[in-house]
Design an enzyme around this catalytic site. Structure first.
Site, mmCIF file in Angstrom:
data_model
loop_
_atom_site.group_PDB
_atom_site.id
_atom_site.type_symbol
_atom_site.label_atom_id
_atom_site.label_comp_id
_atom_site.label_asym_id
_atom_site.label_seq_id
_atom_site.Cartn_x
_atom_site.Cartn_y
_atom_site.Cartn_z
ATOM 1 C CG HIS A 164 -3.980 42.295 39.671
ATOM 2 N ND1 HIS A 164 -3.782 41.953 40.973
ATOM 3 C CD2 HIS A 164 -5.221 42.821 39.609
ATOM 4 C CE1 HIS A 164 -4.848 42.257 41.678
ATOM 5 N NE2 HIS A 164 -5.758 42.779 40.867
HETATM 6 P P1 TYD Z 1 -8.649 46.208 40.276
HETATM 7 O O1 TYD Z 1 -7.257 46.091 40.800
HETATM 8 O O2 TYD Z 1 -8.826 46.095 38.803
HETATM 9 O O3 TYD Z 1 -9.607 45.172 41.006
HETATM 10 P P2 TYD Z 1 -9.576 43.561 41.020
HETATM 11 O O4 TYD Z 1 -8.238 43.139 41.459
HETATM 12 O O5 TYD Z 1 -10.645 43.190 41.978
HETATM 13 O O6 TYD Z 1 -9.964 43.040 39.713
HETATM 14 O O7 TYD Z 1 -9.237 47.592 40.806
HETATM 15 C C1 TYD Z 1 -10.471 48.104 40.341
HETATM 16 C C2 TYD Z 1 -10.403 49.620 40.414
HETATM 17 O O8 TYD Z 1 -10.329 50.069 41.756
HETATM 18 C C3 TYD Z 1 -9.220 50.188 39.680
HETATM 19 O O9 TYD Z 1 -9.636 51.377 39.014
HETATM 20 C C4 TYD Z 1 -8.255 50.570 40.769
HETATM 21 C C5 TYD Z 1 -9.169 50.863 41.945
HETATM 22 N N1 TYD Z 1 -8.596 50.581 43.266
HETATM 23 C C6 TYD Z 1 -8.320 51.625 44.131
HETATM 24 O O10 TYD Z 1 -8.535 52.818 43.820
HETATM 25 N N2 TYD Z 1 -7.815 51.336 45.362
HETATM 26 C C7 TYD Z 1 -7.579 50.066 45.762
HETATM 27 O O11 TYD Z 1 -7.130 49.856 46.908
HETATM 28 C C8 TYD Z 1 -7.860 48.986 44.853
HETATM 29 C C9 TYD Z 1 -7.608 47.568 45.244
HETATM 30 C C10 TYD Z 1 -8.364 49.288 43.604
#
Ligand code: TYD
Length: 143
Positions: free
Chosen positions: A59
């Site tokens: 992303h």
């Molecule tokens: P995600 O953005 O998919 O993680 P990565 O970039 O490591 O693959 O986030 C995983 C989950 O955590 C998603 O449900 C959103 C949540 N999240 C939060 O609640 N707060 C945050 O600060 C972050 C980064 C993620």
């Protein structure tokens, strides 16, 4: 939150985190105002327990910047700006990878036991994410 940037991979850079090292080991410091910390931290999170073969990220963020630090273990970070791409191997807790807004980021090849610390200049806002690569390319074209 920082001003929006062009978001080219040339703005992605490795930060040297000041380290005090002696016979007892190492201590790294990231202090507000220090050169190694280019923004005010508004959020901290960390990723760990990533199973072998799994990737994270995939992303971009419209506005926020991040610093990634492998506190233990190692991981590969791939960054793309829509035209170019670069890969960084994170394996040193005294190095941070600064990523400006509007960069597509994927993390892979996590060694077992890796903990990846992420510092952000903004609070969590899902609306600020771009999770679709085609949408990311359109976003970059709009400037
Ligand atoms: P995600 O953005 O998919 O993680 P990565 O970039 O490591 O693959 O986030 C995983 C989950 O955590 C998603 O449900 C959103 C949540 N999240 C939060 O609640 N707060 C945050 O600060 C972050 C980064 C993620």
């Amino acid at each position: 939150m920082n001003e929006a940037t062009e978001g080219t991979i040339h703005e992605v850079k490795t930060l040297e985190i000041p380290r005090a090292h002696d016979a007892r080991g190492s201590l790294c410091v990231l202090e507000q105002g220090a050169a190694a910390l280019p923004f005010e931290i508004r959020r901290v999170f960390y990723i760990y327990g990533v199973p072998e073969g799994c990737g994270r990220g995939e992303h971009a963020h419209k506005h926020s910047s991040r610093i990634l630090i492998a506190l233990g273990g190692s991981a590969k970070v791939r960054v793309k700006d829509g035209e170019r791409e670069a890969t960084y191997q994170l394996c040193d807790p005294a190095h941070g990878l600064f990523i400006p807004p509007a960069i597509w980021v994927s993390m892979e090849d996590f060694a077992p036991g890796t903990t990846l610390l992420v510092l952000s200049d903004d609070t969590y806002d899902e609306q600020e994410y771009i999770r679709d690569y085609t949408e990311f390319l359109n976003h970059k074209q709009k400037g």
